[in-house]
Scaffold this motif. Structure first.
Motif, mmCIF file in Angstrom:
data_model
loop_
_atom_site.group_PDB
_atom_site.id
_atom_site.type_symbol
_atom_site.label_atom_id
_atom_site.label_comp_id
_atom_site.label_asym_id
_atom_site.label_seq_id
_atom_site.Cartn_x
_atom_site.Cartn_y
_atom_site.Cartn_z
ATOM 1 N N LYS A 156 4.669 -6.606 -8.683
ATOM 2 C CA LYS A 156 5.267 -6.576 -6.889
ATOM 3 C C LYS A 156 5.193 -5.002 -7.011
ATOM 4 N N GLY A 157 5.646 -3.845 -8.243
ATOM 5 C CA GLY A 157 5.393 -2.112 -8.114
ATOM 6 C C GLY A 157 4.293 -1.937 -7.269
ATOM 7 N N GLN A 158 3.198 -3.118 -7.381
ATOM 8 C CA GLN A 158 1.808 -2.219 -7.298
ATOM 9 C C GLN A 158 1.832 -2.029 -5.408
ATOM 10 N N GLU A 160 4.483 -1.785 -3.845
ATOM 11 C CA GLU A 160 5.716 -0.668 -3.419
ATOM 12 C C GLU A 160 5.297 0.431 -3.528
ATOM 13 N N ALA A 161 4.441 0.916 -5.039
ATOM 14 C CA ALA A 161 3.620 2.122 -5.527
ATOM 15 C C ALA A 161 2.577 2.626 -3.479
ATOM 16 N N ALA A 162 1.976 1.753 -3.328
ATOM 17 C CA ALA A 162 0.731 1.443 -2.201
ATOM 18 C C ALA A 162 2.024 1.967 -0.785
ATOM 19 N N LEU B 66 12.123 1.709 1.028
ATOM 20 C CA LEU B 66 11.600 0.414 0.367
ATOM 21 C C LEU B 66 12.472 -0.942 0.124
ATOM 22 N N PHE B 99 8.545 5.961 -9.783
ATOM 23 C CA PHE B 99 9.064 4.777 -10.231
ATOM 24 C C PHE B 99 9.219 4.690 -11.520
ATOM 25 N N ASN B 103 3.593 2.170 -12.103
ATOM 26 C CA ASN B 103 3.237 1.382 -11.305
ATOM 27 C C ASN B 103 1.496 1.807 -11.046
ATOM 28 N N PHE B 105 -1.888 2.757 -10.048
ATOM 29 C CA PHE B 105 -3.371 1.557 -10.303
ATOM 30 C C PHE B 105 -4.234 1.090 -10.687
ATOM 31 N N ARG B 165 0.051 12.190 -8.988
ATOM 32 C CA ARG B 165 -0.614 11.151 -7.334
ATOM 33 C C ARG B 165 0.504 10.824 -6.147
#
Lengths: 261, 278
Positions: A156-158, A160-162, B66, B99, B103, B105, B165
């Motif tokens: 899920k964090g992917q 959220e990060a995006a 979020l 985070f 997180n 990629f 990032r």
């Protein structure tokens, strides 16, 4: 006399090997090799299959499969996204589609598209289009479920990060989530490709001209012509030429993406 | 973007980076935030401390939406992000976020992690995105890692790439959600050093942290939260070194001297308890 655990294990294995070897020997001795050879390994017949079995049949099998897989992959990804959509009707549609096409035989889909649609709508679909649709429609149902699992397996964090970087939901899906999902589902997706390779044999139903023959039809035709099993054996080996390297490819890709994970 | 900013408020003019007013957030029956009011000025570093489950992270995640607040408002740089008519994607690109779990990629190299949003969101051309990406990696001391994949980096390096990032988007402010909590103790220092440098450059920062020494030394203001409310806030000397409220005192005793707390009557913070003595 009591045996140790290791001795007992060895003894059991020795008995198993002995039985196996005895069985193989019995088969080898009992078989009529001349007859078998005539049926399966008629070199004359085998030679006559080449090069057409490669240049036409193998190539057509690959072309049909890739057409179906390409269409199925696109449709499958769309269905997977619909299946995971916040909009309930999209989900219902996707579920209905998946349930339907997983539940009916591919054979039926081929008949429907090859004969039903042309009769009902008075249109003659191009052979390649028919194959692409029939294989793709069936493949998409399986691919959709595989892709859905892959998308859900991305943490899920992917997302959220995006999103925190300002990407829209669909941009994040396209750039971040789906590429990772593909890596996750590469092995099951290749299984789909192998299954579609075999399903491509159903094309024979549509009635093919000589240059459209794929492996199964080609083999069957040669069987009738030569009264010999050899063409079927050679055709089988040709399928393996496609499917076995695919398995190796997946293992290599898996190893590579394990590094990037 | 400009017209909304001007139309929506006076934040730009009065130097307020974040204004949180009457913020409530519930997850089902559980009310996690019970009316938060908080203001962060431009260039200010505010650390939020407090026990696990006090709502610190939820507060932070409400700032860039979020988490959708149940009620109340959040205004960032003069734009009310809780307004349903605001384009949240446009706002988020101005708010950097880091985070606890990094997180990053995993399918992209360190440099690609920095360039993808620059290219896809800010529409920078490739050469410019790469130039800015490299420059930002240099800022966090990882120039030599640009072609490494996240899995090939240590936790501390991953977190510094994650900070880079966010920075490569030229954010106006940065949110840090327990940035060092997932790190091995010996790797915490590098990450804190990067954050300290960022604070020195005047970046507006809202930091949820268990690093009391960082809060004491770097923060302009420390906010202590417990049970969904702000219990106490003020300068770091006051809140960390000389707290007024008994709940703050109890928390700090536990955090600064865990051994003593274990034998004392102070209740345990649970598995994610705060820590300082690494």
């Amino acid at each position: 006399m009591a045996m140790t655990r290791r001795q007992r294990a060895r003894a059991i294995r020795a008995v198993q090997y002995a039985v196996l070897i005895a069985l193989l020997l019995a088969i080898v001795l009992a078989a009529d090799w001349g007859e078998l050879r005539r049926a399966f390994f008629d070199a004359e017949v085998a030679r006559s299959l080449f090069p057409d079995i490669i240049t036409t049949a193998l190539v057509n099998t690959i072309v049909y499969t890739l057409l179906g897989f390409g269409f199925g992959l696109v449709l499958g990804v769309v269905l997977a996204l619909m299946r995971l959509s916040q909009v309930p009707p999209y989900r219902w549609l996707a579920v209905a589609y998946i349930e339907f096409f997983r539940g009916v035989p591919a054979l039926l889909v081929f008949i429907a598209l090859g004969f039903g649609v042309p009769l009902a709508f008075q249109v003659a679909l191009d052979r390649y289009v028919t194959v692409m649709l029939a294989l793709g429609l069936v493949g998409a149902a399986y691919i959709a479920e595989t892709m859905r699992a892959g998308i859900q397996a991305v943490p899920k964090g992917q997302m959220e990060a995006a999103r925190s970087l300002g990407m829209s939901h669909s941009r994040a899906m396209a750039s971040i989530i789906i590429p990772q999902a593909f890596r996750i589902v590469l092995p099951p997706l290749t299984n789909e490709l192998v299954l579609l390779t075999k399903d491509s044999s159903l094309v024979y139903l549509l009635g093919l001209s000589l240059d459209q023959y794929e492996l199964s039809k080609f083999g069957r035709d040669a069987l009738n012509q030569h009264r010999s099993l050899t063409p079927i054996l050679v055709a089988g080996v040709c399928y393996l030429i496609i499917t076995v390297p695919l398995g190796h490819l997946v293992r290599r890709l898996e190893a590579r993406s394990a590094k990037a994970r | 973007m400009k017209e909304t900013t001007e139309a929506k408020g006076t934040g730009e003019a009065d130097g307020i980076a974040i204004r949180v007013a009457g913020l409530h957030k519930s997850f089902g029956e559980l009310e996690v935030l019970k009316g938060i009011d908080l203001t962060v000025r431009r260039g200010e570093v505010v650390c939020v401390i407090g026990p696990s489950g006090s709502g610190k992270s939820t507060l932070l995640r409400c700032v860039n939406l979020l988490e959708e607040p149940t009620s109340g408002s959040v205004t960032v740089a003069g734009t009310e992000v809780t307004d349903p008519d605001v384009d949240i994607d446009r706002m988020r690109r101005r708010i950097g976020m880091v985070f606890q779990a990094f997180n990053l990629f995993p399918h992209l190299t360190a440099l690609e992690n920095l360039t993808i949003a620059q290219r896809r969101v800010l529409r920078r051309d490739k050469a410019e995105a790469v130039r800015i990406g490299r420059e930002t990696l240099r800022r966090v001391g990882l120039s030599d890692k640009e072609s490494a994949y996240p899995a090939q980096l240590s936790g501390g390096q991953q977190q510094r790439v994650a900070i880079a990032r966010a920075l490569s988007m030229d954010p106006e402010l940065m949110l840090f959600d327990e940035p060092t909590s997932a790190l091995d103790p010996e790797l915490v220092g590098d990450v804190l050093a990067v954050m300290r440098a960022l604070a020195d450059e005047g970046m507006t920062m809202l930091v949820v942290t268990h690093e009391m020494s960082f809060a004491r030394e770097v923060a302009d203001r420390v906010v202590f939260m417990d049970d969904g409310v702000i219990v106490e806030e003020g300068g770091p000397e006051q809140v960390v070194s000389d707290p007024v409220h008994p709940r703050t005192r109890a928390f700090l005793t536990r955090v600064l001297n865990p051994a003593a707390a274990r034998v004392g009557e102070v209740p345990d913070t649970g598995p994610h308890g705060a820590r300082i003595d690494r």
